[in-house]
Design a protein around this motif. Sequence first.
Motif, short mmCIF file in Angstrom:
data_model
loop_
_atom_site.label_atom_id
_atom_site.label_comp_id
_atom_site.label_asym_id
_atom_site.label_seq_id
_atom_site.Cartn_x
_atom_site.Cartn_y
_atom_site.Cartn_z
N GLU A 152 0.80 -1.22 0.00
CA GLU A 152 0.00 0.00 0.00
C GLU A 152 0.83 1.27 0.00
O GLU A 152 0.32 2.35 -0.27
N GLY A 153 2.13 1.17 0.31
CA GLY A 153 2.94 2.35 0.61
C GLY A 153 2.85 3.47 -0.40
O GLY A 153 2.46 4.60 -0.06
N ALA A 154 3.19 3.19 -1.66
CA ALA A 154 3.23 4.25 -2.67
C ALA A 154 1.84 4.77 -2.98
O ALA A 154 1.65 5.97 -3.21
N THR A 155 0.84 3.88 -2.99
CA THR A 155 -0.52 4.31 -3.27
C THR A 155 -1.07 5.17 -2.14
O THR A 155 -1.75 6.17 -2.37
N ALA A 156 -0.76 4.79 -0.89
CA ALA A 156 -1.19 5.59 0.25
C ALA A 156 -0.58 6.99 0.18
O ALA A 156 -1.27 7.99 0.47
N GLU A 157 0.67 7.08 -0.19
CA GLU A 157 1.31 8.40 -0.32
C GLU A 157 0.66 9.21 -1.42
O GLU A 157 0.46 10.43 -1.28
N LEU A 158 0.31 8.56 -2.52
CA LEU A 158 -0.38 9.25 -3.61
C LEU A 158 -1.73 9.77 -3.13
O LEU A 158 -2.10 10.93 -3.40
N MET A 159 -2.48 8.93 -2.42
CA MET A 159 -3.80 9.36 -1.94
C MET A 159 -3.68 10.55 -1.01
O MET A 159 -4.49 11.49 -1.07
N LYS A 160 -2.67 10.54 -0.16
CA LYS A 160 -2.46 11.68 0.74
C LYS A 160 -2.10 12.94 -0.05
O LYS A 160 -2.55 14.04 0.28
N PHE A 161 -1.32 12.77 -1.11
CA PHE A 161 -0.99 13.90 -1.98
C PHE A 161 -2.25 14.44 -2.66
O PHE A 161 -2.37 15.65 -2.92
N MET A 162 -3.22 13.54 -2.91
CA MET A 162 -4.47 13.92 -3.56
C MET A 162 -5.48 14.52 -2.57
O MET A 162 -6.62 14.79 -2.94
N GLY A 163 -5.08 14.69 -1.31
CA GLY A 163 -5.94 15.34 -0.34
C GLY A 163 -6.60 14.42 0.65
O GLY A 163 -7.32 14.88 1.55
N TYR A 164 -6.39 13.11 0.52
CA TYR A 164 -6.96 12.16 1.47
C TYR A 164 -6.11 12.12 2.73
O TYR A 164 -4.90 12.33 2.69
N GLN A 165 -6.77 11.82 3.85
CA GLN A 165 -6.08 11.68 5.13
C GLN A 165 -6.34 10.29 5.69
O GLN A 165 -7.46 9.77 5.58
#
Length: 310
Positions: free
Chosen positions: A164-177
């Motif tokens: 999940e690591g890279a996808t989680a970082e992408l989601m956080k960059f997209m405004g998700y917390q």
Amino acid sequence: MITQIRGLHHTTSMAANAQENNDFFTKRLGLRRVKKTVNFDEPSVYHLYYGDEIGTPGSVMTYFPFPHIVKGKPGVGEVAETVFSVPRGTLGYWKERFQREGVAGLQDYEMFGEKRLRFHGPDGDGFALAEIDGDARAPYAGGPVPASEGIHGFRGVTMRLRDEGATAELMKFMGYQEVDRQGNLTRLAIPNGNGADVVDLETLPGAAQARQGAGSVHHVAFAVEDRAAQLEVRKALMATGHQVTPVIDRDYFWAIYFRTPGGVLFEIATNEPGFDRDEDTAHLGQALKLPNQHAHLRGRIEEILTPIVD
């Protein structure tokens, strides 16, 4: 960090039979077909859209029904489950309805404190209903499901990944917390989003890669208000190394696409202009609408496409 994304816009999947697909979403789930058009790249195939009264972003499930498509193989690198929001206390109604209608894969479960009912679409598609308090979005009241039990729209999606690591970082960059963790599941959400604002990441390190086919999600789209916001998102994504398509006019929204580190295809779609741009609200989804580039092929397309009986 990107701040323009408000949650999901739509989810697009693939099916084997247009009539079965239409019947499932309009007669079993009680959604409204808000658009009947064709695949931009393969106009001999329908593109069907289902949602609430007007196809509000965050409520719309769309399908490409390919008549001879092979069945998809579930695995990692895909959206494994699309989750709809229903009122609290209604899962009993839905379970009884699904049993009566012969819907497969029924399973009661709980996730992040939400009572849920898992079920399968006609091609084995992964779906669930989640009981959500305080969802102010109005269900479609013109179908076979009463508004008091009706689907408000999406709750979110679950993506299945090896890591999940890279996808989680992408989601956080997209405004998700990140808001919670439960075993191998991580929940991310957009604060004050559009209601369809939850993404769950399920990590399965040893699982096989998914193979797309009937029942698979082709891509998941995230909502921005307009083209100006979309261009800001595209610029931010490209600045961080993502390969993003140019803006594409999809008639009812503008779209950009990019592949995530986990293999899932993402789209950023605008809330404008909406599904009433070429049909009035009372008649959404009734006539076959064609993109401009295929309008001259109408006679041939109508010969190829099997009519859908409502």
